[in-house]
Design an enzyme around this catalytic site. Structure first.
Site, PDB file in Angstrom:
ATOM      1  N   LYS A  53       0.131  -9.474   5.386  1.00  0.00           N
ATOM      2  CA  LYS A  53       0.644  -9.471   6.757  1.00  0.00           C
ATOM      3  C   LYS A  53       0.001 -10.592   7.572  1.00  0.00           C
ATOM      4  O   LYS A  53       0.668 -11.284   8.335  1.00  0.00           O
ATOM      5  CB  LYS A  53       0.400  -8.099   7.416  1.00  0.00           C
ATOM      6  CG  LYS A  53       1.307  -7.018   6.852  1.00  0.00           C
ATOM      7  CD  LYS A  53       0.942  -5.617   7.315  1.00  0.00           C
ATOM      8  CE  LYS A  53       1.787  -4.589   6.584  1.00  0.00           C
ATOM      9  NZ  LYS A  53       1.451  -3.193   6.894  1.00  0.00           N
ATOM     10  N   GLN A  97      -3.164   0.165   9.716  1.00  0.00           N
ATOM     11  CA  GLN A  97      -2.733   0.301   8.333  1.00  0.00           C
ATOM     12  C   GLN A  97      -2.968   1.728   7.844  1.00  0.00           C
ATOM     13  O   GLN A  97      -4.055   2.280   8.005  1.00  0.00           O
ATOM     14  CB  GLN A  97      -3.486  -0.722   7.446  1.00  0.00           C
ATOM     15  CG  GLN A  97      -2.994  -0.798   6.012  1.00  0.00           C
ATOM     16  CD  GLN A  97      -1.552  -1.298   5.892  1.00  0.00           C
ATOM     17  OE1 GLN A  97      -1.074  -2.089   6.704  1.00  0.00           O
ATOM     18  NE2 GLN A  97      -0.848  -0.829   4.880  1.00  0.00           N
ATOM     19  N   ASP A 120       5.073  -1.290  14.279  1.00  0.00           N
ATOM     20  CA  ASP A 120       5.378  -0.613  13.014  1.00  0.00           C
ATOM     21  C   ASP A 120       6.532   0.370  13.180  1.00  0.00           C
ATOM     22  O   ASP A 120       7.127   0.810  12.194  1.00  0.00           O
ATOM     23  CB  ASP A 120       4.150   0.184  12.551  1.00  0.00           C
ATOM     24  CG  ASP A 120       3.453  -0.455  11.361  1.00  0.00           C
ATOM     25  OD1 ASP A 120       4.143  -1.077  10.533  1.00  0.00           O
ATOM     26  OD2 ASP A 120       2.223  -0.307  11.258  1.00  0.00           O
TER      27      ASP A 120
HETATM   28  N1  GUN Z   1       1.103   1.836   4.738  1.00  0.00           N
HETATM   29  C1  GUN Z   1       2.129   1.705   3.880  1.00  0.00           C
HETATM   30  N2  GUN Z   1       3.151   1.020   4.444  1.00  0.00           N
HETATM   31  C2  GUN Z   1       2.754   0.729   5.705  1.00  0.00           C
HETATM   32  C3  GUN Z   1       3.358   0.034   6.789  1.00  0.00           C
HETATM   33  O1  GUN Z   1       4.503  -0.452   6.735  1.00  0.00           O
HETATM   34  N3  GUN Z   1       2.609  -0.057   7.915  1.00  0.00           N
HETATM   35  C4  GUN Z   1       1.370   0.468   8.027  1.00  0.00           C
HETATM   36  N4  GUN Z   1       0.714   0.349   9.200  1.00  0.00           N
HETATM   37  N5  GUN Z   1       0.786   1.126   7.046  1.00  0.00           N
HETATM   38  C5  GUN Z   1       1.461   1.251   5.890  1.00  0.00           C
END
Ligand code: GUN
Length: 284
Positions: A53, A97, A120
């Site tokens: 990311k 996350q 998100d």
């Molecule tokens: N854990 C697994 N997929 C994601 C996601 O798209 N965003 C976040 N913040 N955590 C995750």
């Protein structure tokens, strides 16, 4: 193999290029989108996701600020950090996350993120908006899947869509978004009695479970669109998929690879949401 590959890597690169150009314009007006990324603990997969990311942010010109916190961080410390980030003018998106360590209540954390910085799309407000078809910050993975399907001009209205997995971050919002696109939707979970019979009916089959080779060729209708969200490590430490790609790709009409399918699309939508948030902030 007869199935056409739904190439998330390629489509996400095209989206990133557009975002790059958009941010170039914003920077001429002294606007730089900023994303705060919070990661707690040592989960290896999470570290890789966060690294990807951050790299994507750099590519398009979003400034990312990473907060790497130890496993022992208290819920209160994270809540305090989020409160601070909610008020920072140079931060337009806040990403925590998941998963978080067990002693932390994920819902409490997500609820505190400003709904205007919830890039998100995990906040109940934004999830609720999906429910009524008034989408703003859409959940990144489901939206990425939709864009991947639509990029091939695959019709969704009237199709049988079967989603395997009912998580808050993929299965449930995906179901709502498919309903908004007029599909007939079935959501399966671990208690589903005859998973095979449901899957075999699917024109569009979306699998987000985290169980290696859960979906085999006998469970797939000829010509179906098969989307594999699963990305896990098996007991030998190898990356594995929910869908048995080798056999299913002979039956399906379209299929996503892992890696290079849904994963890069999730990130592309995260970037899109962050730019959208910055633009809303400056009423641009
Ligand atoms: N854990 C697994 N997929 C994601 C996601 O798209 N965003 C976040 N913040 N955590 C995750």
């Amino acid at each position: 193999m007869s199935a056409k590959i739904l190439d998330g890597k390629k489509l996400s690169s095209q989206i990133k290029l557009k975002i790059f150009e958009e941010i170039k314009e914003l920077k001429l007006k002294n606007i730089t989108p900023g994303l705060a990324v919070i990661i707690v603990g040592e989960d290896k997969a999470s570290k890789i996701y966060v690294r990807n990311k951050e790299k994507a942010c750099q590519e398009v010109g979003i400034v990312s600020q990473k907060f790497e916190l130890p496993e022992t961080t208290s819920e209160n410390e994270i809540l305090e950090l989020i409160k601070k980030l909610n008020t920072k003018e140079d931060i337009h998106g806040i990403l925590v996350q998941l998963p978080l360590p067990k002693h932390i209540d994920e819902n409490k954390i997500i609820n505190l993120i400003s709904k205007n910085k919830d890039v998100d799309g995990f906040h109940p407000y934004n999830l609720g908006n999906i429910m009524i078809g008034r989408e703003s910050f859409v959940s990144c993975t489901p939206q990425g899947i939709l864009e991947l399907i639509k990029s091939e001009n695959i019709a969704i209205a009237g199709k049988e869509c079967v989603i395997v997995g009912s998580s808050n971050i993929v299965g449930k919002p995906m179901a709502m978004m498919m309903i908004n696109n007029n599909a007939t939707v079935t959501v399966c979970n671990i208690f589903t009695k005859d998973l095979e019979s449901h899957c075999r009916r699917a024109d569009i089959l979306i699998v987000a479970v985290g169980k290696e080779k859960l979906i085999t060729a006998s469970m797939v209708k000829k010509g179906a669109v098969v989307i594999d969200v699963g990305i896990n490590k098996n007991k030998d430490g190898h990356i594995c998929r929910d869908v048995d790609f080798e056999s299913v790709s002979k039956i399906a009409g379209y299929i996503t690879p892992v890696p290079g399918g849904v994963g890069p699309m999730t990130i592309a939508i995260l970037l899109q949401n962050t730019v959208l948030s910055a633009k809303e902030f400056y009423k641009f």
